[in-house]
Design a protein around this motif. Sequence first.
Motif, PDB file in Angstrom:
ATOM      1  N   PRO A   6      -2.723   9.335 -12.833  1.00  0.00           N
ATOM      2  CA  PRO A   6      -2.346   9.903 -11.558  1.00  0.00           C
ATOM      3  C   PRO A   6      -3.327  10.151 -10.547  1.00  0.00           C
ATOM      4  CG  PRO A   6      -1.697  11.091 -13.498  1.00  0.00           C
ATOM      5  CD  PRO A   6      -2.616   9.985 -14.071  1.00  0.00           C
ATOM      6  N   SER A   7      -4.451  10.283 -10.920  1.00  0.00           N
ATOM      7  CA  SER A   7      -5.481  10.444  -9.543  1.00  0.00           C
ATOM      8  C   SER A   7      -5.680   9.075  -9.123  1.00  0.00           C
ATOM      9  CB  SER A   7      -6.776  11.071 -10.284  1.00  0.00           C
ATOM     10  OG  SER A   7      -7.280   9.953 -11.319  1.00  0.00           O
ATOM     11  N   THR A   8      -5.606   7.997  -9.512  1.00  0.00           N
ATOM     12  CA  THR A   8      -5.781   6.541  -8.997  1.00  0.00           C
ATOM     13  C   THR A   8      -4.409   6.318  -8.118  1.00  0.00           C
ATOM     14  OG1 THR A   8      -6.958   5.872 -10.861  1.00  0.00           O
ATOM     15  CG2 THR A   8      -6.130   4.001  -9.494  1.00  0.00           C
ATOM     16  N   ARG A   9      -3.327   6.563  -8.732  1.00  0.00           N
ATOM     17  CA  ARG A   9      -1.909   6.366  -7.809  1.00  0.00           C
ATOM     18  C   ARG A   9      -2.067   7.138  -6.769  1.00  0.00           C
ATOM     19  NH1 ARG A   9       2.386   6.184 -12.111  1.00  0.00           N
ATOM     20  NH2 ARG A   9       3.714   5.604 -10.194  1.00  0.00           N
ATOM     21  N   LEU A  10      -2.474   8.628  -6.968  1.00  0.00           N
ATOM     22  CA  LEU A  10      -2.199   9.558  -5.819  1.00  0.00           C
ATOM     23  C   LEU A  10      -2.710   9.192  -4.579  1.00  0.00           C
ATOM     24  CD1 LEU A  10      -1.079  12.275  -5.622  1.00  0.00           C
ATOM     25  CD2 LEU A  10      -3.326  13.114  -5.979  1.00  0.00           C
ATOM     26  N   GLY A  11      -3.666   8.443  -4.226  1.00  0.00           N
ATOM     27  CA  GLY A  11      -3.856   8.122  -3.075  1.00  0.00           C
ATOM     28  C   GLY A  11      -2.854   7.406  -2.115  1.00  0.00           C
ATOM     29  N   GLY A  12      -2.218   6.281  -2.929  1.00  0.00           N
ATOM     30  CA  GLY A  12      -1.259   5.529  -2.360  1.00  0.00           C
ATOM     31  C   GLY A  12       0.009   6.349  -2.053  1.00  0.00           C
ATOM     32  N   ILE A  13       0.323   7.222  -2.974  1.00  0.00           N
ATOM     33  CA  ILE A  13       1.515   8.077  -2.738  1.00  0.00           C
ATOM     34  C   ILE A  13       1.494   8.808  -1.526  1.00  0.00           C
ATOM     35  CG2 ILE A  13       2.793   9.931  -3.891  1.00  0.00           C
ATOM     36  CD1 ILE A  13       2.268   8.508  -6.288  1.00  0.00           C
ATOM     37  N   LEU A  14       0.193   9.469  -1.412  1.00  0.00           N
ATOM     38  CA  LEU A  14       0.177  10.483  -0.326  1.00  0.00           C
ATOM     39  C   LEU A  14      -0.095   9.704   0.988  1.00  0.00           C
ATOM     40  CD1 LEU A  14      -2.376  12.812  -2.130  1.00  0.00           C
ATOM     41  CD2 LEU A  14      -0.032  13.442  -1.734  1.00  0.00           C
ATOM     42  N   SER A  15      -0.630   8.705   1.133  1.00  0.00           N
ATOM     43  CA  SER A  15      -0.507   7.752   2.424  1.00  0.00           C
ATOM     44  C   SER A  15       0.514   7.258   2.652  1.00  0.00           C
ATOM     45  CB  SER A  15      -1.555   6.666   2.377  1.00  0.00           C
ATOM     46  OG  SER A  15      -1.370   5.857   1.343  1.00  0.00           O
ATOM     47  N   THR A  17       4.063   6.897   4.508  1.00  0.00           N
ATOM     48  CA  THR A  17       4.758   7.622   5.555  1.00  0.00           C
ATOM     49  C   THR A  17       6.291   7.966   5.426  1.00  0.00           C
ATOM     50  OG1 THR A  17       5.156   5.672   6.875  1.00  0.00           O
ATOM     51  CG2 THR A  17       2.978   7.039   7.267  1.00  0.00           C
ATOM     52  N   VAL A  18       6.575   8.891   5.937  1.00  0.00           N
ATOM     53  CA  VAL A  18       8.165   9.515   5.890  1.00  0.00           C
ATOM     54  C   VAL A  18       8.519   9.647   7.328  1.00  0.00           C
ATOM     55  CG1 VAL A  18       9.798  11.108   5.214  1.00  0.00           C
ATOM     56  CG2 VAL A  18       7.779  10.462   3.648  1.00  0.00           C
ATOM     57  N   PHE A  19       9.749   9.034   7.898  1.00  0.00           N
ATOM     58  CA  PHE A  19       9.925   9.270   9.057  1.00  0.00           C
ATOM     59  C   PHE A  19      10.813  10.765   9.339  1.00  0.00           C
ATOM     60  CE2 PHE A  19      12.917   9.307  12.840  1.00  0.00           C
ATOM     61  CZ  PHE A  19      11.858   8.818  13.745  1.00  0.00           C
ATOM     62  N   ILE A  20      10.155  11.760   9.860  1.00  0.00           N
ATOM     63  CA  ILE A  20      10.490  12.861  10.158  1.00  0.00           C
ATOM     64  C   ILE A  20       9.806  13.645  11.390  1.00  0.00           C
ATOM     65  CG2 ILE A  20       8.607  14.156   8.854  1.00  0.00           C
ATOM     66  CD1 ILE A  20      11.551  15.716   7.191  1.00  0.00           C
ATOM     67  N   ARG A  21      10.738  14.666  11.919  1.00  0.00           N
ATOM     68  CA  ARG A  21      10.278  15.038  12.903  1.00  0.00           C
ATOM     69  C   ARG A  21       9.987  14.264  14.233  1.00  0.00           C
ATOM     70  NH1 ARG A  21       4.924  17.556  11.339  1.00  0.00           N
ATOM     71  NH2 ARG A  21       5.279  17.451   9.245  1.00  0.00           N
ATOM     72  N   GLY A  22      10.729  12.896  14.191  1.00  0.00           N
ATOM     73  CA  GLY A  22      10.857  12.157  15.383  1.00  0.00           C
ATOM     74  C   GLY A  22       9.727  10.994  15.264  1.00  0.00           C
ATOM     75  N   SER A  23       8.703  10.999  14.088  1.00  0.00           N
ATOM     76  CA  SER A  23       7.745  10.083  13.878  1.00  0.00           C
ATOM     77  C   SER A  23       7.440   9.832  12.442  1.00  0.00           C
ATOM     78  CB  SER A  23       6.568  10.672  14.693  1.00  0.00           C
ATOM     79  OG  SER A  23       6.060  11.713  14.007  1.00  0.00           O
ATOM     80  N   ASN A  24       6.701   8.993  12.120  1.00  0.00           N
ATOM     81  CA  ASN A  24       6.084   8.504  10.829  1.00  0.00           C
ATOM     82  C   ASN A  24       5.215   9.736  10.600  1.00  0.00           C
ATOM     83  OD1 ASN A  24       7.923   6.574  10.064  1.00  0.00           O
ATOM     84  ND2 ASN A  24       6.796   5.084  11.344  1.00  0.00           N
ATOM     85  N   VAL A  25       5.167  10.358   9.320  1.00  0.00           N
ATOM     86  CA  VAL A  25       4.077  11.609   8.823  1.00  0.00           C
ATOM     87  C   VAL A  25       3.947  11.088   7.651  1.00  0.00           C
ATOM     88  CG1 VAL A  25       4.025  13.963   8.448  1.00  0.00           C
ATOM     89  CG2 VAL A  25       5.278  13.056  10.420  1.00  0.00           C
ATOM     90  N   PRO A  26       2.247  11.071   7.349  1.00  0.00           N
ATOM     91  CA  PRO A  26       1.955  10.824   5.875  1.00  0.00           C
ATOM     92  C   PRO A  26       2.559  11.799   5.205  1.00  0.00           C
ATOM     93  CG  PRO A  26       0.187  10.761   7.472  1.00  0.00           C
ATOM     94  CD  PRO A  26       1.274  11.362   8.237  1.00  0.00           C
ATOM     95  N   PHE A  27       3.202  11.317   3.836  1.00  0.00           N
ATOM     96  CA  PHE A  27       3.749  12.240   2.763  1.00  0.00           C
ATOM     97  C   PHE A  27       2.917  13.585   2.414  1.00  0.00           C
ATOM     98  CE2 PHE A  27       4.605  12.762  -1.874  1.00  0.00           C
ATOM     99  CZ  PHE A  27       5.845  13.512  -1.855  1.00  0.00           C
ATOM    100  N   ARG A  28       1.447  13.432   2.535  1.00  0.00           N
ATOM    101  CA  ARG A  28       0.551  14.336   2.121  1.00  0.00           C
ATOM    102  C   ARG A  28       0.774  15.698   3.199  1.00  0.00           C
ATOM    103  NH1 ARG A  28      -2.707  10.928   4.337  1.00  0.00           N
ATOM    104  NH2 ARG A  28      -3.834  10.131   2.456  1.00  0.00           N
ATOM    105  N   GLU A  29       1.171  15.196   4.371  1.00  0.00           N
ATOM    106  CA  GLU A  29       1.424  16.174   5.388  1.00  0.00           C
ATOM    107  C   GLU A  29       2.474  17.104   5.418  1.00  0.00           C
ATOM    108  OE1 GLU A  29       0.015  14.806   9.088  1.00  0.00           O
ATOM    109  OE2 GLU A  29      -1.542  13.754   8.350  1.00  0.00           O
TER     110      GLU A  29
END
Length: 101
Positions: A6-15, A17-29
């Motif tokens: 999980p710790s190895t895959r987590l960086g890619g997952i968190l980076s 992006t999801v289109f929300i609030r009118g822009s692409n936001v990193p999942f982590r945020e």
Amino acid sequence: MTNTDPSTRLGGILSQTVFIRGSNVPFRELTATDARARADELRAATGWGPTARVAPVALAWAELARTLEQTATPVVGDLDAELLVKLAPRLWIVPPGGSML
């Protein structure tokens, strides 16, 4: 061979992006409010036939919102790594099965 640590895959997952609030936001945020908005948006798009496949994704986003709220976690990036790795395919943050399409 895929890496299931999980710790190895987590960086890619968190980076991702999801289109929300009118822009692409990193999942982590993303916040609980963002996750709830995504769940509502997907639930509204759910219908019959092919769009019925969206319903479980909407439920996963609602689960993420509840988890953030119940744990008083301000953003997704502060959640447990194993939980995020488990949820990411259900949220379609990463393709189900982990493969890149």
